[in-house]
Scaffold this motif. Structure first.
Motif, PDB file in Angstrom:
ATOM      1  N   ARG A   1      -8.991 -62.124  27.870  1.00 55.87           N
ATOM      2  CA  ARG A   1      -7.842 -62.025  28.769  1.00 55.87           C
ATOM      3  C   ARG A   1      -6.979 -63.285  28.635  1.00 55.87           C
ATOM      4  N   THR A   2      -5.683 -63.106  28.838  1.00 59.40           N
ATOM      5  CA  THR A   2      -4.752 -64.224  28.902  1.00 59.40           C
ATOM      6  C   THR A   2      -4.120 -64.199  30.286  1.00 59.40           C
ATOM      7  N   ALA A   3      -4.347 -65.253  31.061  1.00 58.20           N
ATOM      8  CA  ALA A   3      -3.911 -65.273  32.456  1.00 58.20           C
ATOM      9  C   ALA A   3      -2.920 -66.397  32.708  1.00 58.20           C
ATOM     10  N   LEU A   4      -2.003 -66.135  33.617  1.00 55.45           N
ATOM     11  CA  LEU A   4      -1.122 -67.161  34.152  1.00 55.45           C
ATOM     12  C   LEU A   4      -1.311 -67.188  35.657  1.00 55.45           C
ATOM     13  N   VAL A   5      -1.531 -68.368  36.208  1.00 60.93           N
ATOM     14  CA  VAL A   5      -1.716 -68.539  37.649  1.00 60.93           C
ATOM     15  C   VAL A   5      -0.658 -69.498  38.146  1.00 60.93           C
ATOM     16  N   THR A   6       0.161 -69.075  39.109  1.00 58.14           N
ATOM     17  CA  THR A   6       1.160 -69.984  39.675  1.00 58.14           C
ATOM     18  C   THR A   6       0.561 -70.746  40.860  1.00 58.14           C
ATOM     19  N   GLY A   7       1.108 -71.927  41.102  1.00 56.05           N
ATOM     20  CA  GLY A   7       0.529 -72.786  42.136  1.00 56.05           C
ATOM     21  C   GLY A   7      -0.860 -73.245  41.760  1.00 56.05           C
ATOM     22  N   ALA A   8      -1.069 -73.477  40.458  1.00 53.62           N
ATOM     23  CA  ALA A   8      -2.427 -73.734  39.951  1.00 53.62           C
ATOM     24  C   ALA A   8      -2.821 -75.196  39.958  1.00 53.62           C
ATOM     25  N   ALA A   9      -1.980 -76.061  40.463  1.00 51.55           N
ATOM     26  CA  ALA A   9      -2.325 -77.485  40.479  1.00 51.55           C
ATOM     27  C   ALA A   9      -3.263 -77.845  41.629  1.00 51.55           C
ATOM     28  N   ALA A  10      -3.384 -76.957  42.613  1.00 50.80           N
ATOM     29  CA  ALA A  10      -4.204 -77.287  43.787  1.00 50.80           C
ATOM     30  C   ALA A  10      -4.577 -76.010  44.528  1.00 50.80           C
ATOM     31  N   GLY A  11      -5.500 -76.151  45.473  1.00 52.07           N
ATOM     32  CA  GLY A  11      -5.812 -75.082  46.400  1.00 52.07           C
ATOM     33  C   GLY A  11      -6.374 -73.829  45.766  1.00 52.07           C
ATOM     34  N   ILE A  12      -5.974 -72.671  46.312  1.00 52.22           N
ATOM     35  CA  ILE A  12      -6.485 -71.388  45.836  1.00 52.22           C
ATOM     36  C   ILE A  12      -6.133 -71.176  44.370  1.00 52.22           C
ATOM     37  N   GLY A  13      -4.903 -71.530  43.991  1.00 53.55           N
ATOM     38  CA  GLY A  13      -4.488 -71.346  42.604  1.00 53.55           C
ATOM     39  C   GLY A  13      -5.366 -72.096  41.630  1.00 53.55           C
ATOM     40  N   LEU A  14      -5.687 -73.337  41.948  1.00 47.62           N
ATOM     41  CA  LEU A  14      -6.551 -74.141  41.087  1.00 47.62           C
ATOM     42  C   LEU A  14      -7.941 -73.526  40.988  1.00 47.62           C
ATOM     43  N   ALA A  15      -8.496 -73.114  42.116  1.00 56.08           N
ATOM     44  CA  ALA A  15      -9.836 -72.533  42.113  1.00 56.08           C
ATOM     45  C   ALA A  15      -9.883 -71.254  41.290  1.00 56.08           C
ATOM     46  N   VAL A  16      -8.858 -70.413  41.420  1.00 50.99           N
ATOM     47  CA  VAL A  16      -8.835 -69.155  40.680  1.00 50.99           C
ATOM     48  C   VAL A  16      -8.656 -69.417  39.187  1.00 50.99           C
ATOM     49  N   ALA A  17      -7.749 -70.323  38.844  1.00 53.08           N
ATOM     50  CA  ALA A  17      -7.537 -70.648  37.435  1.00 53.08           C
ATOM     51  C   ALA A  17      -8.812 -71.197  36.799  1.00 53.08           C
ATOM     52  N   ASP A  18      -9.497 -72.096  37.503  1.00 56.81           N
ATOM     53  CA  ASP A  18     -10.749 -72.653  36.981  1.00 56.81           C
ATOM     54  C   ASP A  18     -11.805 -71.562  36.811  1.00 56.81           C
ATOM     55  N   ARG A  19     -11.889 -70.638  37.762  1.00 64.95           N
ATOM     56  CA  ARG A  19     -12.878 -69.556  37.675  1.00 64.95           C
ATOM     57  C   ARG A  19     -12.548 -68.632  36.505  1.00 64.95           C
ATOM     58  N   PHE A  20     -11.268 -68.346  36.309  1.00 62.88           N
ATOM     59  CA  PHE A  20     -10.879 -67.519  35.174  1.00 62.88           C
ATOM     60  C   PHE A  20     -11.298 -68.167  33.851  1.00 62.88           C
ATOM     61  N   ARG A  21     -11.142 -69.477  33.758  1.00 68.31           N
ATOM     62  CA  ARG A  21     -11.572 -70.182  32.548  1.00 68.31           C
ATOM     63  C   ARG A  21     -13.083 -70.037  32.379  1.00 68.31           C
ATOM     64  N   ALA A  22     -13.815 -70.191  33.470  1.00 70.13           N
ATOM     65  CA  ALA A  22     -15.272 -70.060  33.401  1.00 70.13           C
ATOM     66  C   ALA A  22     -15.689 -68.645  33.014  1.00 70.13           C
ATOM     67  N   GLU A  23     -14.844 -67.658  33.313  1.00 75.32           N
ATOM     68  CA  GLU A  23     -15.136 -66.269  32.977  1.00 75.32           C
ATOM     69  C   GLU A  23     -14.616 -65.883  31.599  1.00 75.32           C
ATOM     70  N   GLY A  24     -14.151 -66.858  30.823  1.00 79.33           N
ATOM     71  CA  GLY A  24     -13.801 -66.604  29.434  1.00 79.33           C
ATOM     72  C   GLY A  24     -12.340 -66.375  29.120  1.00 79.33           C
ATOM     73  N   ALA A  25     -11.453 -66.446  30.111  1.00 79.69           N
ATOM     74  CA  ALA A  25     -10.038 -66.198  29.866  1.00 79.69           C
ATOM     75  C   ALA A  25      -9.324 -67.432  29.332  1.00 79.69           C
ATOM     76  N   ARG A  26      -8.245 -67.187  28.576  1.00 76.35           N
ATOM     77  CA  ARG A  26      -7.271 -68.238  28.317  1.00 76.35           C
ATOM     78  C   ARG A  26      -6.393 -68.323  29.565  1.00 76.35           C
ATOM     79  N   VAL A  27      -6.149 -69.529  30.059  1.00 85.41           N
ATOM     80  CA  VAL A  27      -5.446 -69.641  31.340  1.00 85.41           C
ATOM     81  C   VAL A  27      -4.301 -70.634  31.241  1.00 85.41           C
TER      82      VAL A  27
END
Length: 265
Positions: free
Chosen positions: A23-49
């Motif tokens: 998967r290739t994902a883009l997460v907005t507001g990814a520098a902090a908070g929920i966005g950061l947590a989701v982006a990090d989890r997506f990376r851990a699940e194998g996605a390009r983020v």
């Protein structure tokens, strides 16, 4: 563009953390908070983020921690949104997962409607609702080119019920986001694009520091949550992974409340 050999190796080594492999994902507001947590989890699940944020330095730092890609994007500015997507596309990154998460809540300025300044209304809606529209608009254009994808909006209990009586601008912007999600889901369901909304709880991130620093205000909000505690970003990551992947292939136009029961009463 295929994943790197390191990504393939990680997925083979730990198949339990490969639900978003390829998967290739883009997460907005990814520098902090929920966005950061989701982006990090997506990376851990194998996605390009792609970690997208108007805080360029914050996006750089966040992305560097996981090997993601930083993207400087001000979601309220269409030229910035277009440039962010175009920069990714130039390198073969057309997101098939987009998390629309960037938002503001102007504590101390947002108010009941009779007391609300027009500038506060506009500043809030520029980011929360216009920003969602622009992010979704250009996500859909990319997804139509690749045959579909999953868009996930970060909503709010204030957009569902009267949890935001003193936050007219914020609550109405989130209600608009919920409506946007349903409309886009209906428009593109037959073209392989799914759109769903996550309703998070009161989650103690930097966005709500004005409340976390006020014990009385915090107690009132937590008291309205049946589980009797504030949410954490760890409570939310799983539903975003679910909605990003094939396990939710028949889900679109939905609102997924992960809020400790806050909107169930």
């Amino acid at each position: 563009m295929p994943d790197s050999p390191a990504d393939h190796h990680q997925a083979r080594r730990n198949p339990r953390t490969a639900r978003l492999h390829r998967r290739t994902a883009l997460v907005t507001g990814a520098a902090a908070g929920i966005g950061l947590a989701v982006a990090d989890r997506f990376r851990a699940e194998g996605a390009r983020v792609a970690y997208a944020d108007r805080d360029a330095a914050g996006a750089e730092t966040a992305a560097a921690a996981t090997g993601g890609r930083p993207v400087h994007m001000d979601v309220s500015d269409e030229a910035s949104v277009v440039a962010g997507y175009a920069g990714l596309a130039a390198d073969g990154w057309i997101p098939d997962v987009v998390v629309v998460n960037a938002g503001v809540q102007l504590f101390g300025h947002d108010a009941e409607v009779a007391e609300l300044d027009l500038d506060v209304w506009r500043r809030t809606h520029d980011v929360n609702l216009t920003g969602a529209f622009l992010t979704v608009k250009h996500a859909v254009r990319g997804m139509l080119r690749i045959g579909g994808g999953s868009i996930i909006l970060s909503g709010s209990p204030t957009g569902v019920r009267g949890e935001g009586a003193e936050f007219t601008a914020y609550a109405s912007s989130k209600a608009g986001m919920h409506g946007l999600g349903r409309t886009v889901a209906a428009a593109y369901a037959d073209r392989g694009i799914r759109v769903n909304t996550v309703i998070p709880p009161y989650t103690e991130t930097g966005l709500v520091s004005a409340i976390t620093g006020d014990p009385a205000a915090r107690a009132v909000i937590v008291g309205r949550i049946p589980m009797r505690r504030a949410g954490t970003t760890a409570d939310l990551e799983g539903v975003y992974v679910f909605l990003a992947g094939e396990e939710s292939a028949f889900a679109t136009g939905g609102a997924f409340a992960v809020d400790g029961g806050m909107t169930s009463l």
